[in-house]
Design a protein around this motif. Structure first.
Motif, PDB file in Angstrom:
ATOM      1  N   HIS A  30       0.858  -1.325   0.046  1.00  0.00           N
ATOM      2  CA  HIS A  30       0.126  -0.224  -0.026  1.00  0.00           C
ATOM      3  C   HIS A  30       1.087   1.047  -0.280  1.00  0.00           C
ATOM      4  O   HIS A  30       0.424   2.118  -0.672  1.00  0.00           O
ATOM      5  N   TRP A  33       2.670   1.896  -3.679  1.00  0.00           N
ATOM      6  CA  TRP A  33       1.560   2.377  -4.580  1.00  0.00           C
ATOM      7  C   TRP A  33       1.751   3.464  -4.535  1.00  0.00           C
ATOM      8  O   TRP A  33       1.472   4.757  -5.290  1.00  0.00           O
ATOM      9  N   ASN A  34       1.368   4.034  -3.210  1.00  0.00           N
ATOM     10  CA  ASN A  34       0.938   5.982  -2.874  1.00  0.00           C
ATOM     11  C   ASN A  34       2.264   6.696  -3.088  1.00  0.00           C
ATOM     12  O   ASN A  34       2.228   7.085  -3.936  1.00  0.00           O
ATOM     13  N   ARG A 107      -6.075   7.929   7.268  1.00  0.00           N
ATOM     14  CA  ARG A 107      -5.041   6.385   7.496  1.00  0.00           C
ATOM     15  C   ARG A 107      -5.298   6.522   9.416  1.00  0.00           C
ATOM     16  O   ARG A 107      -5.403   4.437   9.525  1.00  0.00           O
ATOM     17  N   SER A 233      -2.163  -2.041  -5.969  1.00  0.00           N
ATOM     18  CA  SER A 233      -3.027  -1.557  -4.662  1.00  0.00           C
ATOM     19  C   SER A 233      -4.281  -2.736  -4.692  1.00  0.00           C
ATOM     20  O   SER A 233      -4.709  -3.298  -3.444  1.00  0.00           O
ATOM     21  N   ALA A 236      -2.355  -5.601  -2.576  1.00  0.00           N
ATOM     22  CA  ALA A 236      -2.854  -5.636  -1.552  1.00  0.00           C
ATOM     23  C   ALA A 236      -4.029  -5.311  -0.790  1.00  0.00           C
ATOM     24  O   ALA A 236      -3.894  -6.088   0.545  1.00  0.00           O
ATOM     25  N   TYR A 237      -4.935  -4.637  -1.316  1.00  0.00           N
ATOM     26  CA  TYR A 237      -6.011  -4.733  -0.430  1.00  0.00           C
ATOM     27  C   TYR A 237      -6.629  -6.541  -0.265  1.00  0.00           C
ATOM     28  O   TYR A 237      -7.858  -6.771   0.023  1.00  0.00           O
ATOM     29  N   ARG A 258      -2.326  -2.935   8.722  1.00  0.00           N
ATOM     30  CA  ARG A 258      -2.481  -2.539   7.479  1.00  0.00           C
ATOM     31  C   ARG A 258      -1.719  -1.412   7.437  1.00  0.00           C
ATOM     32  O   ARG A 258      -1.407  -1.254   6.493  1.00  0.00           O
ATOM     33  N   GLU A 259      -2.546  -0.255   8.634  1.00  0.00           N
ATOM     34  CA  GLU A 259      -2.016   0.802   8.215  1.00  0.00           C
ATOM     35  C   GLU A 259      -0.404   1.268   8.900  1.00  0.00           C
ATOM     36  O   GLU A 259      -0.304   2.495   8.778  1.00  0.00           O
ATOM     37  N   GLY A 261       1.466   0.742   7.050  1.00  0.00           N
ATOM     38  CA  GLY A 261       1.889   1.798   5.792  1.00  0.00           C
ATOM     39  C   GLY A 261       2.167   3.255   5.586  1.00  0.00           C
ATOM     40  O   GLY A 261       2.987   3.814   4.713  1.00  0.00           O
TER      41      GLY A 261
END
Length: 297
Positions: A30, A33-34, A107, A233, A236-237, A258-259, A261
């Motif tokens: 995540h 890709w961001n 987030r 993305s 990842a999800y 998850r966060e 990231g």
């Protein structure tokens, strides 16, 4: 017995180390890709190419995977619609100008809301050490999210409210998918159809914002990075949804982990774009990783 009723009878919330590792890797993807999408200065074009990637990648998965059971479909549709609302809020937030400073708050908001909901409504019961890990993890993420890098200005009230609203959307689709995948009996089918519905919805929304004759011209310069970011993305999800299916009694823990990231993205931004980091973010990163370690005990 409904899924929510069944959740009330679950044992103390737990998550295996293997699942935890997958969620952390999802957080890394995540962040990756961001950071890659950061190179796309045209935010509408970024969303356009990412939604196109969702549609192209999800179609074969939806066709060849085992179809979700009937009970999962309201959640699949609800998640796709909530992702559309999330995208619309993102577009509005980008217009505020300083959302790049306030967005990390979104987030940080999401795992707190998801954890509260999973305890109050889904009946999850984290053990004492898991509570400690979740608190450390959320606190570390919040420190990274709220801390302003040296020289950065204070986000406007509008940008902060937009970030909170966006975080609420993230929490909403996280909970929808955490419950919906339990009905599905097919993680791949659930993921495939959710993204296959989501992609065209977002494309239609963007088509209403951007004149159709200009869609290709806006997207073409960013096709490679946008399509790659969209594919990463999705993976990842999908990993997060898989983790939720494997650990249905640990929705809050999965959402918080998850966060991580956010923390990784901050360091990648420093290494790749020379963005200022600051001592508060370093401390927050240490606290967040300590939370992951404690959660996995």
């Amino acid at each position: 017995m409904s899924v929510i009723e069944s959740a009330a009878h679950l044992p103390t919330a737990g998550i295996s180390v293997g699942v935890l590792v997958v969620v952390v890797l999802a957080g890394v993807l995540h962040a990756g890709w961001n950071v890659a999408a950061h190179a796309i200065t045209d935010r509408l074009a970024a969303q356009l190419t990412i939604a196109g990637a969702y549609t192209l990648a999800a179609a074969p998965v939806a066709v060849f995977a085992v179809a979700p059971r009937r009970g999962a479909w309201p959640f699949i549709v609800g998640s796709a619609l909530m992702h559309l609302v999330y995208t619309a809020l993102l577009m509005r937030s980008y217009r505020l100008g300083d959302f790049g400073v306030a967005y990390p708050v979104a987030r940080a908001v999401a795992p707190v809301v998801v954890t509260a909901y999973s305890v109050a409504v889904l009946g999850e019961h984290p053990a004492a050490h898991q509570w400690a890990g979740i608190v450390l993890l959320c606190s570390g993420i919040a420190m990274v999210a709220v801390a302003r890098p040296p020289g950065a200005g204070r986000p406007s009230r509008s940008a902060t409210l937009a970030a909170i609203a966006t975080g609420s959307c993230i929490a909403a689709y996280t909970v929808i998918d955490a419950v919906g995948v339990r009905y599905s009996d097919s993680v791949a089918g659930y993921v495939g159809w959710m993204f296959l519905l989501q992609g065209p919805l977002i494309l239609a929304f963007l088509g209403a914002v951007i004149p159709p004759r200009r869609l290709w011209d806006r997207a073409r310069p960013y096709l490679r990075v946008g399509l790659t970011s969209g594919l990463v993305s999705l993976v990842a999800y999908a990993a997060v949804i898989w983790a939720q299916a494997r650990s249905p009694e640990a929705t809050g823990t999965v959402a918080a982990t998850r966060e991580i990231g956010i923390v990784i993205a901050a360091f990648l931004g420093r290494m790749l774009y020379r963005e200022p980091l600051g001592h508060a973010r370093v401390v927050g990163a240490i606290v967040a990783f300590a939370g992951i370690v404690v959660t996995s005990l």
